[in-house]
Design a protein around this motif. Sequence first.
Motif, PDB file in Angstrom:
ATOM      1  N   LEU A 169       0.847  -1.195   0.000  1.00 26.93           N
ATOM      2  CA  LEU A 169       0.000   0.000   0.000  1.00 26.93           C
ATOM      3  C   LEU A 169       0.880   1.243   0.000  1.00 26.93           C
ATOM      4  O   LEU A 169       2.064   1.183   0.341  1.00 26.93           O
ATOM      5  N   ASN A 170       0.286   2.372  -0.355  1.00 22.07           N
ATOM      6  CA  ASN A 170       1.017   3.629  -0.373  1.00 22.07           C
ATOM      7  C   ASN A 170       0.137   4.727   0.202  1.00 22.07           C
ATOM      8  O   ASN A 170      -1.022   4.881  -0.194  1.00 22.07           O
ATOM      9  N   ALA A 171       0.693   5.474   1.171  1.00 22.35           N
ATOM     10  CA  ALA A 171      -0.029   6.585   1.787  1.00 22.35           C
ATOM     11  C   ALA A 171       0.493   7.895   1.211  1.00 22.35           C
ATOM     12  O   ALA A 171       1.703   8.153   1.218  1.00 22.35           O
ATOM     13  N   ALA A 172      -0.421   8.725   0.709  1.00 21.46           N
ATOM     14  CA  ALA A 172      -0.040   9.992   0.096  1.00 21.46           C
ATOM     15  C   ALA A 172      -0.831  11.132   0.744  1.00 21.46           C
ATOM     16  O   ALA A 172      -1.783  10.909   1.498  1.00 21.46           O
ATOM     17  N   ASN A 173      -0.403  12.357   0.442  1.00 18.35           N
ATOM     18  CA  ASN A 173      -1.095  13.566   0.941  1.00 18.35           C
ATOM     19  C   ASN A 173      -1.243  13.554   2.460  1.00 18.35           C
ATOM     20  O   ASN A 173      -2.301  13.896   3.004  1.00 18.35           O
ATOM     21  N   VAL A 206      -4.830  13.409  11.964  1.00 20.80           N
ATOM     22  CA  VAL A 206      -3.967  13.051  10.830  1.00 20.80           C
ATOM     23  C   VAL A 206      -4.848  12.624   9.660  1.00 20.80           C
ATOM     24  O   VAL A 206      -5.758  11.809   9.833  1.00 20.80           O
ATOM     25  N   LYS A 207      -4.562  13.201   8.489  1.00 18.19           N
ATOM     26  CA  LYS A 207      -5.312  12.852   7.285  1.00 18.19           C
ATOM     27  C   LYS A 207      -4.330  12.350   6.209  1.00 18.19           C
ATOM     28  O   LYS A 207      -3.221  12.846   6.093  1.00 18.19           O
ATOM     29  N   PHE A 208      -4.771  11.362   5.454  1.00 17.63           N
ATOM     30  CA  PHE A 208      -3.943  10.867   4.345  1.00 17.63           C
ATOM     31  C   PHE A 208      -4.824  10.089   3.385  1.00 17.63           C
ATOM     32  O   PHE A 208      -6.017   9.842   3.660  1.00 17.63           O
ATOM     33  N   ILE A 256      -9.556  -1.462   8.539  1.00 20.47           N
ATOM     34  CA  ILE A 256     -10.382  -1.163   7.380  1.00 20.47           C
ATOM     35  C   ILE A 256     -10.440  -2.372   6.455  1.00 20.47           C
ATOM     36  O   ILE A 256      -9.647  -3.315   6.586  1.00 20.47           O
ATOM     37  N   GLU A 257     -11.355  -2.336   5.516  1.00 18.69           N
ATOM     38  CA  GLU A 257     -11.401  -3.339   4.457  1.00 18.69           C
ATOM     39  C   GLU A 257     -10.889  -2.678   3.178  1.00 18.69           C
ATOM     40  O   GLU A 257     -11.541  -1.785   2.632  1.00 18.69           O
ATOM     41  N   TYR A 258      -9.735  -3.116   2.721  1.00 15.40           N
ATOM     42  CA  TYR A 258      -9.119  -2.506   1.543  1.00 15.40           C
ATOM     43  C   TYR A 258      -9.615  -3.225   0.299  1.00 15.40           C
ATOM     44  O   TYR A 258      -9.590  -4.455   0.205  1.00 15.40           O
ATOM     45  N   THR A 259     -10.058  -2.442  -0.704  1.00 14.62           N
ATOM     46  CA  THR A 259     -10.613  -3.015  -1.945  1.00 14.62           C
ATOM     47  C   THR A 259      -9.746  -2.746  -3.167  1.00 14.62           C
ATOM     48  O   THR A 259     -10.123  -3.096  -4.282  1.00 14.62           O
ATOM     49  N   GLY A 260      -8.609  -2.096  -2.952  1.00 14.43           N
ATOM     50  CA  GLY A 260      -7.742  -1.762  -4.083  1.00 14.43           C
ATOM     51  C   GLY A 260      -7.999  -0.382  -4.639  1.00 14.43           C
ATOM     52  O   GLY A 260      -7.208   0.112  -5.449  1.00 14.43           O
ATOM     53  N   GLU A 261      -9.092   0.255  -4.227  1.00 15.95           N
ATOM     54  CA  GLU A 261      -9.418   1.586  -4.706  1.00 15.95           C
ATOM     55  C   GLU A 261      -8.867   2.660  -3.758  1.00 15.95           C
ATOM     56  O   GLU A 261      -8.535   2.383  -2.613  1.00 15.95           O
ATOM     57  N   GLU A 262      -8.757   3.888  -4.247  1.00 15.86           N
ATOM     58  CA  GLU A 262      -8.279   4.994  -3.427  1.00 15.86           C
ATOM     59  C   GLU A 262      -9.222   5.211  -2.244  1.00 15.86           C
ATOM     60  O   GLU A 262     -10.440   5.142  -2.379  1.00 15.86           O
ATOM     61  N   ARG A 263      -8.610   5.487  -1.071  1.00 16.08           N
ATOM     62  CA  ARG A 263      -9.427   5.662   0.136  1.00 16.08           C
ATOM     63  C   ARG A 263      -8.862   6.801   0.962  1.00 16.08           C
ATOM     64  O   ARG A 263      -7.675   6.822   1.283  1.00 16.08           O
ATOM     65  N   ASP A 286       0.925  -3.594   7.073  1.00 18.16           N
ATOM     66  CA  ASP A 286       1.550  -4.872   6.689  1.00 18.16           C
ATOM     67  C   ASP A 286       3.003  -4.956   7.118  1.00 18.16           C
ATOM     68  O   ASP A 286       3.852  -5.550   6.419  1.00 18.16           O
ATOM     69  N   GLY A 287       3.329  -4.324   8.250  1.00 18.36           N
ATOM     70  CA  GLY A 287       4.680  -4.426   8.791  1.00 18.36           C
ATOM     71  C   GLY A 287       5.692  -3.519   8.131  1.00 18.36           C
ATOM     72  O   GLY A 287       6.891  -3.671   8.362  1.00 18.36           O
ATOM     73  N   HIS A 288       5.237  -2.564   7.300  1.00 18.96           N
ATOM     74  CA  HIS A 288       6.155  -1.661   6.619  1.00 18.96           C
ATOM     75  C   HIS A 288       5.628  -0.228   6.660  1.00 18.96           C
ATOM     76  O   HIS A 288       4.411  -0.006   6.705  1.00 18.96           O
ATOM     77  N   GLU A 289       6.544   0.727   6.623  1.00 24.60           N
ATOM     78  CA  GLU A 289       6.145   2.119   6.487  1.00 24.60           C
ATOM     79  C   GLU A 289       5.700   2.348   5.044  1.00 24.60           C
ATOM     80  O   GLU A 289       6.435   2.073   4.102  1.00 24.60           O
ATOM     81  N   ILE A 290       4.492   2.864   4.882  1.00 22.36           N
ATOM     82  CA  ILE A 290       3.967   3.071   3.524  1.00 22.36           C
ATOM     83  C   ILE A 290       3.898   4.547   3.163  1.00 22.36           C
ATOM     84  O   ILE A 290       3.419   4.905   2.089  1.00 22.36           O
ATOM     85  N   GLY A 291       4.356   5.419   4.081  1.00 19.13           N
ATOM     86  CA  GLY A 291       4.394   6.845   3.786  1.00 19.13           C
ATOM     87  C   GLY A 291       4.798   7.625   5.012  1.00 19.13           C
ATOM     88  O   GLY A 291       4.574   7.186   6.149  1.00 19.13           O
ATOM     89  N   SER A 292       5.448   8.772   4.806  1.00 15.55           N
ATOM     90  CA  SER A 292       5.839   9.615   5.925  1.00 15.55           C
ATOM     91  C   SER A 292       5.962  11.058   5.453  1.00 15.55           C
ATOM     92  O   SER A 292       6.158  11.313   4.250  1.00 15.55           O
ATOM     93  N   ARG A 293       5.858  11.970   6.449  1.00 15.30           N
ATOM     94  CA  ARG A 293       6.002  13.384   6.099  1.00 15.30           C
ATOM     95  C   ARG A 293       6.374  14.174   7.363  1.00 15.30           C
ATOM     96  O   ARG A 293       5.857  13.877   8.445  1.00 15.30           O
ATOM     97  N   GLY A 294       7.251  15.146   7.207  1.00 13.40           N
ATOM     98  CA  GLY A 294       7.580  16.070   8.291  1.00 13.40           C
ATOM     99  C   GLY A 294       6.746  17.335   8.157  1.00 13.40           C
ATOM    100  O   GLY A 294       6.667  17.909   7.069  1.00 13.40           O
ATOM    101  N   ILE A 295       6.123  17.759   9.247  1.00 18.60           N
ATOM    102  CA  ILE A 295       5.220  18.920   9.223  1.00 18.60           C
ATOM    103  C   ILE A 295       5.608  19.866  10.360  1.00 18.60           C
ATOM    104  O   ILE A 295       5.784  19.440  11.515  1.00 18.60           O
ATOM    105  N   GLU A 296       5.726  21.152  10.038  1.00 13.76           N
ATOM    106  CA  GLU A 296       6.081  22.175  11.025  1.00 13.76           C
ATOM    107  C   GLU A 296       4.795  22.776  11.612  1.00 13.76           C
ATOM    108  O   GLU A 296       3.986  23.334  10.881  1.00 13.76           O
TER     109      GLU A 296
END
Length: 299
Positions: A169-173, A206-208, A256-263, A286-296
Amino acid sequence: MNKKLISLLAVVIAVLLIGTVWLAISLNEEKQVNRDMQELAMLDKMEMENEYQQFAAQYGEMKTRINNDSIVAQLTREQLRTQELLEELRKTKANDAAEITRLKKELATVRAILRSYVLQIDSLNRLNAELTEENTRVRSELEASNQQNMQLTSSNQSLSEKVAIASQLNAANIDIMMLVKNGKERTTHPHKIGAVGLVKATGMKVKFVLSRNTTAQNGMRTIYVRIINPSGEVIPGGGNCVVDGKSVDCTAHEEIEYTGEERHMSMFVPKTTMMPGRYVVQVIADGHEIGSRGIELEK
């Protein structure tokens, strides 16, 4: 001689003079036209000679590019014929229209034959190159036969790793939003901890976005969020999760229940002392970091 006869003779002489001048001018113009036509005919003849010479040279060059005795013999015959036509053209006068026309037709035939040989030789050369490449490939495969099992194992492992990476998976925004007393997001100065007007932030969220991924396995997932404050400490409240084989503290989590679509996802941060500075948000699945961001966050 009376005056009438003299006047008549004067008129006749004047007419003759005018006619003579006009005839001289006409003859001169006709000569100039003939000279121009001769020059054009000479230029045309020279251009034809150049083409014949080029074609004869191309036949000679093609003979060096082919290793086929039969085709080399054919090229030699066509080269000799081209040279013979060139000699005929050199002996032909530029004003011999019939012969020049014939040799023009012969030139067009030579051009067409030459083009056909160019295509034929290029085709043969490509075929030879393909056969050479195929022979090289076969030899390489035979020489590498003893290592085939190791290569297959390595390829399968690499493919499995690529599939595993692609299915993550990938976490964005990723973003942190300040909340006010009524639990609503602060629309102005969303990263400001202190008061805006008369309203002070009372918490944060937190939103993503979980990106669309059709290769990821569908089903239930637990998504974890870790927030590290400016002091380097994880804001607690979400229990523990495993990241790259290590158990670490988390700030929040949601199943959550992941369906492969954007959520689009939002997680509330447990009440904590908020201080200005740089916060690091990590999203885990799933045991891995899928996204990160530094915020001031501002005071």
